[in-house]
Design an enzyme around this catalytic site. Structure first.
Site, PDB file in Angstrom:
ATOM      1  N   HIS A 150       0.830  -1.215   0.000  1.00  7.17           N
ATOM      2  CA  HIS A 150       0.000   0.000   0.000  1.00  7.17           C
ATOM      3  C   HIS A 150       0.862   1.263   0.000  1.00  7.17           C
ATOM      4  O   HIS A 150       0.360   2.365  -0.243  1.00  7.17           O
ATOM      5  CB  HIS A 150      -0.916   0.002   1.220  1.00  7.17           C
ATOM      6  N   ASP A 358      -7.796 -10.967 -17.829  1.00  3.02           N
ATOM      7  CA  ASP A 358      -7.771 -12.188 -18.642  1.00  3.02           C
ATOM      8  C   ASP A 358      -6.335 -12.461 -19.094  1.00  3.02           C
ATOM      9  O   ASP A 358      -5.774 -11.711 -19.892  1.00  3.02           O
ATOM     10  CB  ASP A 358      -8.696 -12.004 -19.851  1.00  3.02           C
TER      11      ASP A 358
END
Length: 412
Positions: A150, A358
């Protein structure tokens, strides 16, 4: 059924081309500096692999990751003193494992302890920016777990990286070509007087994570029930957030807590005029804080939440740019430390294109996150069909029973 995870390999993947000397030091922005020192996790599940072998998949993913890290070079570096990233090409962690169960058993009845086995261990070296774990299931399916520090990325940037890596794996040119110049917009500051800022909210208490699933019909009902005192019908995220906030309040009602706060992460990218470039990679969010008393209705909570989010405008962003925001941050930290306020934290990932990731064998059949070390943290994600919302509720174990008793929907 408990699954057995067998580690096959653990290595560092380096960029396919060395990072140029003039890019070796990346200054953190102010928003990077004050982001918590944790990892943001996502797990993608796939069940159509076009008869590729494990070796073929492994080789393909490693090579495409190496190529992608050339553009996302800070992810192969190491953090230095909460002020900069040393872009030294040490690499991203890449773990491969076999999971002796089927994917269907994992996703039909998700169990957080089982899901956490599918991601890398996160506590060994906080300086590593990117950790990846590929798990091969007994029936030929796989999961791809991505954990990004983060300190260098928010959820938006994490998903942008995932889609760029997936495009490279397909042999295509990624749509997202990152730039790392948020530090020129939000210059780093001396935070010596706010040393505790980064870890505010991080708890050592035992956190359990449960999933609330809101279907299309349930969302429609929530929007109607919570919209009676709001000028416009609340959004799905507003309705779900206020519903869960109300449950947190009811779970603590009768305690010494005198007021309650909903802290909702807000993506600032589109709130700037003109908007920040979509190619800017890093942290570009801040929490909107709404305060309430215990007796407030869900409709009132929606109004308070919407008002707090609305105030995250261009003027607010200007305060961050010129450093005035540090005064606001200091007051917020004081409010948290002094106690008397029960905080509930929300972050919506519903608009993130996670189901577009994908790698060449189709879109994921499911995407989820895992536990993060924050009390009363709720991550909202779209269901695979896009019509519902999954709410991942992180709550202290001793508070779980009261929370379950305070709500009417089924916890999965």
């Amino acid at each position: 059924m408990a699954s057995r995870v067998e580690i096959i390999s653990d290595e560092m993947i380096k960029p396919s081309s060395p990072t140029p000397t003039h890019l070796r030091i990346l200054k953190l922005s102010l928003l990077d500096q004050i982001s918590p020192p944790i990892y943001v996790p996502l797990i993608f599940f796939y069940n159509h692999l076009q008869n590729l072998s494990r070796h073929q998949i492994s080789t393909l993913l490693k090579q495409s990751l190496s190529n992608t890290l050339t553009d996302f070079y800070p992810l192969a570096g190491r953090i230095h003193d909460n002020s900069s990233i040393n872009c030294n090409d040490q690499g991203a962690e890449f773990v491969e494992a076999r999971v002796h169960t089927s994917l269907s058993e994992i996703i039909q009845n998700p169990n957080m302890e089982e899901l956490k086995k599918l991601q890398t261990s996160q506590g060994e070296d906080e300086k590593v920016m990117l950790r990846v774990k590929i798990c091969f299931f007994d029936c030929g399916e796989i999961s791809v777990a991505i954990c990004i520090s983060h300190k260098i990325a928010d959820g938006t940037s994490l998903v942008a990286f995932a889609n760029a890596w997936a495009a490279a794996t397909r042999g295509e040119t990624p749509d997202f070509q990152p730039s790392f110049n948020f530090s020129s917009v939000f210059p780093p500051r001396d935070l010596s007087a706010l040393e505790s800022t980064q870890r505010v909210g991080i708890t050592q208490e035992k956190i359990v994570t449960k999933r609330l699933v809101f279907g299309k019909e349930e969302l429609a009902k929530l929007k109607i029930d919570s919209g009676s005192q709001v000028k416009n019908i609340p959004t799905r995220v507003e309705a779900v957030s206020s519903y869960i906030w109300r449950r947190f309040i009811k779970a603590k009602d009768g305690t010494r807590t005198t007021s309650f706060a909903a802290v909702h992460a807000v993506n600032l990218r589109q709130r700037k005029s003109p908007p920040f470039s979509q190619h800017m990679f890093g942290n570009c969010w801040r929490p909107a804080i709404a305060l309430s008393r215990a007796e407030a209705s869900e409709a009132e909570l929606v109004g308070k939440l919407r008002g707090a989010i609305t105030r995250m405008d261009g003027d607010f962003i200007g305060q961050i740019e010129n450093g005035e925001y540090l005064n606001v941050l200091s007051r917020t930290v004081d409010m948290f430390i002094k106690g008397g306020v029960e905080f509930s934290n929300f972050s919506s990932w519903c608009r993130f294109p996670v189901y577009e990731v994908d790698f060449g064998w189709g879109k994921p059949v499911w995407v989820c996150t895992t536990t993060m070390p924050f009390k009363n943290l709720v991550i909202l994600m779209s269901t695979p069909c896009g019509e519902g919302i999954e709410a991942w509720v992180n709550i202290v174990e001793e508070d779980l029973k009261m929370f379950e008793q305070s709500q009417q929907l089924v916890i999965h």
